[in-house]
Design an enzyme around this catalytic site. Structure first.
Site, PDB file in Angstrom:
ATOM      1  N   GLY A 174      43.923  -6.594  26.340  1.00 18.03           N
ATOM      2  CA  GLY A 174      43.490  -7.835  26.974  1.00 18.03           C
ATOM      3  C   GLY A 174      43.386  -7.706  28.482  1.00 18.03           C
ATOM      4  O   GLY A 174      42.464  -8.268  29.104  1.00 18.03           O
ATOM      5  N   ASP A 175      44.301  -6.960  29.079  1.00 13.89           N
ATOM      6  CA  ASP A 175      44.254  -6.764  30.526  1.00 13.89           C
ATOM      7  C   ASP A 175      43.054  -5.905  30.917  1.00 13.89           C
ATOM      8  O   ASP A 175      42.402  -6.158  31.935  1.00 13.89           O
ATOM      9  CB  ASP A 175      45.549  -6.110  31.008  1.00 13.89           C
ATOM     10  CG  ASP A 175      46.761  -6.975  30.748  1.00 13.89           C
ATOM     11  OD1 ASP A 175      46.608  -8.207  30.697  1.00 13.89           O
ATOM     12  OD2 ASP A 175      47.861  -6.411  30.585  1.00 13.89           O
TER      13      ASP A 175
END
Length: 305
Positions: free
Chosen positions: A252-253
């Protein structure tokens, strides 16, 4: 001046791999251990910088070994730090990775970054207002994120909120966000809609737009990819085949860092989602969080292939 300003937390990731999590009171043998740089905001800053963005990261650290690790990681990636180092400890995270799947469970102790407040944000107001793209998450205190989004919006920045970890937002906060980028769990926390497939993700996207998100909801859906949903267009971007999945912790990052870089370069938002998906697709083929973030040549090659 950096095109991208990211507010968030650095933590030192202590990553344990084992066949399963221990039960309360139980000790089990692990497969491996690793120590490295992490924290959602810091990971996103590293991802954005390696993807080609000019990035400033705003945060707080302790005067300790983990804080030194943060400074070294940012220097290696080309991130400009706008940090205060105080007497508290630098944050740390326990990360359990299931050996067979690469799935993870995480506990975060933010340390000095828990002291990020609106006064600290105001001290960095000029950089935030001048950004092309501003990104924040919810690992630092909520009032700081809210204040920074307001400053960024007032300055004309494109604003991205990655609402992680899931939390209840103050009234009006979503209206300060051009884009909101939850995963399935975070989307359910914000909307009350269980996100189990693409259809329910679209319903959650509608709810986020109705709650005030200005441009689009971008839901990250794990191995399904990412859904761009702006009310007129709803586009599922599948993940790219970059190799076998090793660890999903920083996916997600990686997506958010790539997405921010693409927007700062002026890409169409749907192309920016594709760029973010390519960034994440490479990151999951490697262990770790910040160390797994790909460089621009790798992303371009995957998109071209």
């Amino acid at each position: 001046m950096s095109d991208i300003v990211i507010l968030g937390v650095f933590v030192a990731d202590t990553s344990y791999r084992a066949d399963r999590q221990p039960r309360m009171g139980e000790t089990i043998m692990g497969r491996s251990f690793a120590l490295g740089p992490g924290g959602k905001g810091s990971n996103q800053a590293v991802a954005a910088a390696r993807a080609g963005g000019a990035v400033t990261f705003v945060s707080k650290l302790g005067r300790d070994t983990f804080g030194d690790m943060a400074m070294a990681a940012w220097a290696e990636a080309g991130v400009t730090p706008a940090v205060e180092r105080g007497d508290g400890y630098t944050g740390a995270a326990y990360i359990f990775v299931e050996e067979s799947t690469g799935n993870n469970a995480i506990i975060i102790a933010p340390g000095a970054a828990a002291g990020i407040d609106a006064t600290f944000i105001d001290a960095h107001a000029d950089a935030i207002r001048r950004a092309k793209v501003f990104v924040t998450q919810l690992e630092q205190p909520m009032d700081a994120a809210h204040r920074a989004l307001r400053l960024a919006r007032d300055g004309g920045a494109t604003t991205i909120l990655n609402p992680a970890p899931a939390a209840e937002l103050p009234d009006g906060m979503l209206a300060l966000c051009d884009y909101v980028t939850p995963n399935e769990t975070e989307a359910e926390a914000l909307t009350g809609i269980a996100v189990t497939d693409v259809a329910s993700a679209r319903r959650a996207g509608d709810a986020l737009l109705a709650a005030g998100v200005a441009r689009a909801a971008v839901l990250t859906l794990g191995d399904k990819g990412a859904l761009y949903h702006d009310g007129d267009t709803s586009l599922l971007v599948p993940p790219y085949n970059a190799g076998a999945v090793v660890e999903t912790t920083g996916a997600g990052d990686a997506f958010n860092g790539g997405f921010a870089t693409a927007l700062a370069e002026g890409m169409d938002p749907q192309d920016a989602v594709r760029f973010g998906c390519a960034t994440a697709s490479i990151s999951v083929t490697r262990p770790g969080t910040a160390p797994s973030m790909p460089d621009r040549s790798e992303i371009d090659a995957l998109l071209a292939g």
